[in-house]
Design a protein around this motif. Structure first.
Motif, PDB file in Angstrom:
ATOM      1  N   ARG A 155      51.855 -27.353 -57.781  1.00 23.34           N
ATOM      2  CA  ARG A 155      52.445 -26.118 -57.239  1.00 23.34           C
ATOM      3  C   ARG A 155      51.500 -24.937 -57.422  1.00 23.34           C
ATOM      4  O   ARG A 155      51.330 -24.113 -56.515  1.00 23.34           O
ATOM      5  N   PHE A 156      50.874 -24.855 -58.596  1.00 22.01           N
ATOM      6  CA  PHE A 156      49.915 -23.763 -58.803  1.00 22.01           C
ATOM      7  C   PHE A 156      48.677 -23.977 -57.951  1.00 22.01           C
ATOM      8  O   PHE A 156      48.162 -23.028 -57.340  1.00 22.01           O
ATOM      9  N   ALA A 157      48.184 -25.199 -57.900  1.00 21.73           N
ATOM     10  CA  ALA A 157      46.971 -25.477 -57.117  1.00 21.73           C
ATOM     11  C   ALA A 157      47.164 -25.115 -55.653  1.00 21.73           C
ATOM     12  O   ALA A 157      46.269 -24.537 -55.018  1.00 21.73           O
ATOM     13  N   LEU A 158      48.332 -25.427 -55.108  1.00 22.15           N
ATOM     14  CA  LEU A 158      48.610 -25.083 -53.707  1.00 22.15           C
ATOM     15  C   LEU A 158      48.741 -23.577 -53.512  1.00 22.15           C
ATOM     16  O   LEU A 158      48.409 -23.055 -52.450  1.00 22.15           O
ATOM     17  N   HIS A 159      49.186 -22.888 -54.538  1.00 24.03           N
ATOM     18  CA  HIS A 159      49.226 -21.425 -54.492  1.00 24.03           C
ATOM     19  C   HIS A 159      47.812 -20.847 -54.407  1.00 24.03           C
ATOM     20  O   HIS A 159      47.548 -19.909 -53.661  1.00 24.03           O
ATOM     21  N   VAL A 160      46.886 -21.462 -55.151  1.00 24.26           N
ATOM     22  CA  VAL A 160      45.497 -20.989 -55.186  1.00 24.26           C
ATOM     23  C   VAL A 160      44.727 -21.417 -53.941  1.00 24.26           C
ATOM     24  O   VAL A 160      43.912 -20.655 -53.400  1.00 24.26           O
ATOM     25  N   ASP A 161      44.972 -22.630 -53.472  1.00 27.55           N
ATOM     26  CA  ASP A 161      44.134 -23.262 -52.442  1.00 27.55           C
ATOM     27  C   ASP A 161      45.020 -23.926 -51.380  1.00 27.55           C
ATOM     28  O   ASP A 161      44.989 -25.142 -51.202  1.00 27.55           O
ATOM     29  N   PRO A 162      45.813 -23.135 -50.645  1.00 31.26           N
ATOM     30  CA  PRO A 162      46.863 -23.697 -49.790  1.00 31.26           C
ATOM     31  C   PRO A 162      46.362 -24.495 -48.589  1.00 31.26           C
ATOM     32  O   PRO A 162      47.115 -25.285 -48.028  1.00 31.26           O
ATOM     33  N   GLU A 163      45.117 -24.336 -48.186  1.00 30.93           N
ATOM     34  CA  GLU A 163      44.610 -25.037 -47.005  1.00 30.93           C
ATOM     35  C   GLU A 163      43.823 -26.301 -47.357  1.00 30.93           C
ATOM     36  O   GLU A 163      43.268 -26.951 -46.469  1.00 30.93           O
ATOM     37  N   ASN A 164      43.779 -26.666 -48.626  1.00 32.39           N
ATOM     38  CA  ASN A 164      42.998 -27.818 -49.069  1.00 32.39           C
ATOM     39  C   ASN A 164      43.736 -29.111 -48.706  1.00 32.39           C
ATOM     40  O   ASN A 164      44.768 -29.443 -49.298  1.00 32.39           O
ATOM     41  N   LYS A 165      43.199 -29.857 -47.745  1.00 30.40           N
ATOM     42  CA  LYS A 165      43.869 -31.072 -47.281  1.00 30.40           C
ATOM     43  C   LYS A 165      43.909 -32.147 -48.353  1.00 30.40           C
ATOM     44  O   LYS A 165      44.905 -32.872 -48.478  1.00 30.40           O
ATOM     45  N   ALA A 166      42.833 -32.262 -49.118  1.00 27.26           N
ATOM     46  CA  ALA A 166      42.829 -33.244 -50.196  1.00 27.26           C
ATOM     47  C   ALA A 166      43.895 -32.925 -51.234  1.00 27.26           C
ATOM     48  O   ALA A 166      44.583 -33.826 -51.742  1.00 27.26           O
ATOM     49  N   LEU A 167      44.050 -31.654 -51.539  1.00 24.54           N
ATOM     50  CA  LEU A 167      45.067 -31.218 -52.486  1.00 24.54           C
ATOM     51  C   LEU A 167      46.465 -31.516 -51.958  1.00 24.54           C
ATOM     52  O   LEU A 167      47.331 -32.010 -52.693  1.00 24.54           O
ATOM     53  N   LYS A 168      46.701 -31.229 -50.702  1.00 25.46           N
ATOM     54  CA  LYS A 168      48.016 -31.521 -50.115  1.00 25.46           C
ATOM     55  C   LYS A 168      48.336 -33.007 -50.228  1.00 25.46           C
ATOM     56  O   LYS A 168      49.472 -33.387 -50.545  1.00 25.46           O
ATOM     57  N   ALA A 169      47.343 -33.844 -49.976  1.00 29.03           N
ATOM     58  CA  ALA A 169      47.551 -35.285 -50.070  1.00 29.03           C
ATOM     59  C   ALA A 169      47.842 -35.709 -51.507  1.00 29.03           C
ATOM     60  O   ALA A 169      48.717 -36.552 -51.752  1.00 29.03           O
ATOM     61  N   GLU A 170      47.119 -35.126 -52.456  1.00 25.29           N
ATOM     62  CA  GLU A 170      47.347 -35.457 -53.859  1.00 25.29           C
ATOM     63  C   GLU A 170      48.749 -35.018 -54.301  1.00 25.29           C
ATOM     64  O   GLU A 170      49.441 -35.743 -55.033  1.00 25.29           O
ATOM     65  N   GLU A 223      35.720 -16.869 -62.164  1.00 30.49           N
ATOM     66  CA  GLU A 223      36.799 -17.377 -61.316  1.00 30.49           C
ATOM     67  C   GLU A 223      37.679 -18.355 -62.101  1.00 30.49           C
ATOM     68  O   GLU A 223      38.914 -18.328 -61.980  1.00 30.49           O
ATOM     69  N   PHE A 224      37.054 -19.195 -62.907  1.00 31.29           N
ATOM     70  CA  PHE A 224      37.835 -20.105 -63.740  1.00 31.29           C
ATOM     71  C   PHE A 224      38.761 -19.331 -64.668  1.00 31.29           C
ATOM     72  O   PHE A 224      39.956 -19.648 -64.795  1.00 31.29           O
ATOM     73  N   THR A 225      38.228 -18.304 -65.328  1.00 32.94           N
ATOM     74  CA  THR A 225      39.027 -17.512 -66.266  1.00 32.94           C
ATOM     75  C   THR A 225      40.205 -16.865 -65.557  1.00 32.94           C
ATOM     76  O   THR A 225      41.341 -16.888 -66.054  1.00 32.94           O
ATOM     77  N   ALA A 226      39.955 -16.293 -64.380  1.00 34.25           N
ATOM     78  CA  ALA A 226      41.028 -15.651 -63.630  1.00 34.25           C
ATOM     79  C   ALA A 226      42.115 -16.663 -63.267  1.00 34.25           C
ATOM     80  O   ALA A 226      43.314 -16.373 -63.375  1.00 34.25           O
ATOM     81  N   ARG A 227      41.703 -17.850 -62.852  1.00 37.14           N
ATOM     82  CA  ARG A 227      42.684 -18.870 -62.472  1.00 37.14           C
ATOM     83  C   ARG A 227      43.466 -19.366 -63.692  1.00 37.14           C
ATOM     84  O   ARG A 227      44.685 -19.572 -63.616  1.00 37.14           O
ATOM     85  N   ARG A 228      42.772 -19.554 -64.802  1.00 39.77           N
ATOM     86  CA  ARG A 228      43.452 -20.040 -65.997  1.00 39.77           C
ATOM     87  C   ARG A 228      44.455 -18.999 -66.509  1.00 39.77           C
ATOM     88  O   ARG A 228      45.582 -19.342 -66.912  1.00 39.77           O
ATOM     89  N   GLU A 229      44.074 -17.727 -66.465  1.00 37.82           N
ATOM     90  CA  GLU A 229      44.994 -16.666 -66.890  1.00 37.82           C
ATOM     91  C   GLU A 229      46.191 -16.588 -65.945  1.00 37.82           C
ATOM     92  O   GLU A 229      47.328 -16.401 -66.374  1.00 37.82           O
ATOM     93  N   GLU A 230      45.933 -16.720 -64.649  1.00 34.45           N
ATOM     94  CA  GLU A 230      47.041 -16.682 -63.687  1.00 34.45           C
ATOM     95  C   GLU A 230      47.998 -17.863 -63.907  1.00 34.45           C
ATOM     96  O   GLU A 230      49.207 -17.722 -63.834  1.00 34.45           O
ATOM     97  N   LYS A 231      47.428 -19.015 -64.171  1.00 32.87           N
ATOM     98  CA  LYS A 231      48.258 -20.206 -64.413  1.00 32.87           C
ATOM     99  C   LYS A 231      49.157 -20.000 -65.624  1.00 32.87           C
ATOM    100  O   LYS A 231      50.323 -20.465 -65.649  1.00 32.87           O
ATOM    101  N   ASN A 232      48.673 -19.303 -66.621  1.00 29.45           N
ATOM    102  CA  ASN A 232      49.470 -19.072 -67.832  1.00 29.45           C
ATOM    103  C   ASN A 232      50.783 -18.365 -67.529  1.00 29.45           C
ATOM    104  O   ASN A 232      51.744 -18.482 -68.290  1.00 29.45           O
ATOM    105  N   HIS A 233      50.800 -17.575 -66.443  1.00 27.86           N
ATOM    106  CA  HIS A 233      51.973 -16.766 -66.127  1.00 27.86           C
ATOM    107  C   HIS A 233      52.644 -17.181 -64.808  1.00 27.86           C
ATOM    108  O   HIS A 233      53.557 -16.517 -64.344  1.00 27.86           O
ATOM    109  N   PHE A 234      52.189 -18.269 -64.221  1.00 32.18           N
ATOM    110  CA  PHE A 234      52.690 -18.691 -62.920  1.00 32.18           C
ATOM    111  C   PHE A 234      54.110 -19.229 -63.042  1.00 32.18           C
ATOM    112  O   PHE A 234      54.402 -20.048 -63.888  1.00 32.18           O
ATOM    113  N   LYS A 235      54.985 -18.791 -62.172  1.00 28.50           N
ATOM    114  CA  LYS A 235      56.393 -19.189 -62.224  1.00 28.50           C
ATOM    115  C   LYS A 235      56.801 -20.055 -61.029  1.00 28.50           C
ATOM    116  O   LYS A 235      57.984 -20.373 -60.873  1.00 28.50           O
ATOM    117  N   GLY A 236      55.855 -20.458 -60.192  1.00 25.03           N
ATOM    118  CA  GLY A 236      56.205 -21.207 -58.972  1.00 25.03           C
ATOM    119  C   GLY A 236      56.680 -22.614 -59.236  1.00 25.03           C
ATOM    120  O   GLY A 236      56.554 -23.149 -60.323  1.00 25.03           O
TER     121      GLY A 236
END
Length: 245
Positions: A181-196, A232-245
């Motif tokens: 759910r978080f990964a799709l929030h970050v990278d919504p057009e990633n076809k490989a991610l959607k499949a996973e 970018e990694f740090t920003a994503r990790r911090e965002e994930k810490n507070h993600f409610k999706g």
């Protein structure tokens, strides 16, 4: 590949890992956070236990060690020298580059700090498997919990990313659906991610584990391995810490 590796659910969302070297019958358990499922898995595998491998000191990865050791007193407990003071009593103390035998199989010890400072992983090179604890998950990564953890974890993930693409990543938790759910929030057009994400949902609906994953899968879909730099990694990790999706 001569090493059979099986995910064994325990606690709420943990996995311990049962290892059996087929040529010799040697059996190992990695990260027994709970004794009951570990003992049952060993008994089902033939009732022999040679090694108890520990990636880090957290209770949900080590709380079953004492009972497991009492049931199988010949088993050798293996853990990091850096964490020996906060792990259960160790029979074999290891560091980066050491080789840990399991029958005919051999694991190279990788020091992969970040989630904790002393975190290690066991790389069975010939069997294309990394017992990676809480460093990396399917579509996610561990939370840095100690000083300097963010940068250390970034470098550990870059090291995982350089392993052969077919390396199986034997993770410590069943977090894939929430990570998706978080990964799709970050990278919504990633076809490989959607499949996973779709595959993970189907596996969980069938009551099956979503792990192990592979380095190739994570390079294609994991937003933390796909981050272009530490910032970018740090920003994503911090965002994930507070993600409610």
């Amino acid at each position: 590949m001569s090493l059979r590796i099986e995910a064994v659910p325990c606690l709420q969302d943990n996995y311990l890992w049962l290892l059996k070297d087929q040529p010799t019958g040697a059996v190992g358990i990695c990260d027994p956070g709970e004794a009951g499922p570990a003992i049952a898995a060993v008994e089902q595998a033939g009732g022999r236990l040679d090694s108890i491998l520990l990636t880090h000191h957290h209770g949900d990865h080590v709380n079953g060690v004492a009972e497991l050791k009492a049931r199988f007193p010949g088993a050798k407990v293996v853990g990091a020298a850096l964490d020996a003071h906060r792990l259960p009593p160790l029979d074999l103390v290891v560091k980066e580059g050491d080789l840990v035998p399991l029958g005919a199989a051999r694991a190279e010890v990788l020091h992969l700090p970040g989630h904790t400072t002393g975190h290690i992983a066991f790389h069975f090179v010939a069997d294309h498997a990394l017992l990676c604890g809480d460093v990396v998950f399917a579509l996610g990564c561990g939370r840095p919990l100690e000083a300097g953890g963010m940068e250390a974890l970034w470098h550990s993930l870059r090291r995982v990313a350089r392993l052969p693409a077919n390396t199986r990543l034997c993770c410590g938790h069943e977090y894939t659906e929430s990570n998706a759910r978080f990964a799709l929030h970050v990278d919504p057009e990633n076809k490989a991610l959607k499949a996973e994400a779709e595959a993970a949902g189907a596996l969980r609906a069938a009551g099956r584990p979503t792990v192990p994953t592979t380095v190739a899968q994570e390079l294609a879909a994991n937003p933390f391995l796909r981050a272009k730099d530490l910032a970018e990694f740090t920003a994503r990790r911090e965002e994930k810490n507070h993600f409610k999706g």
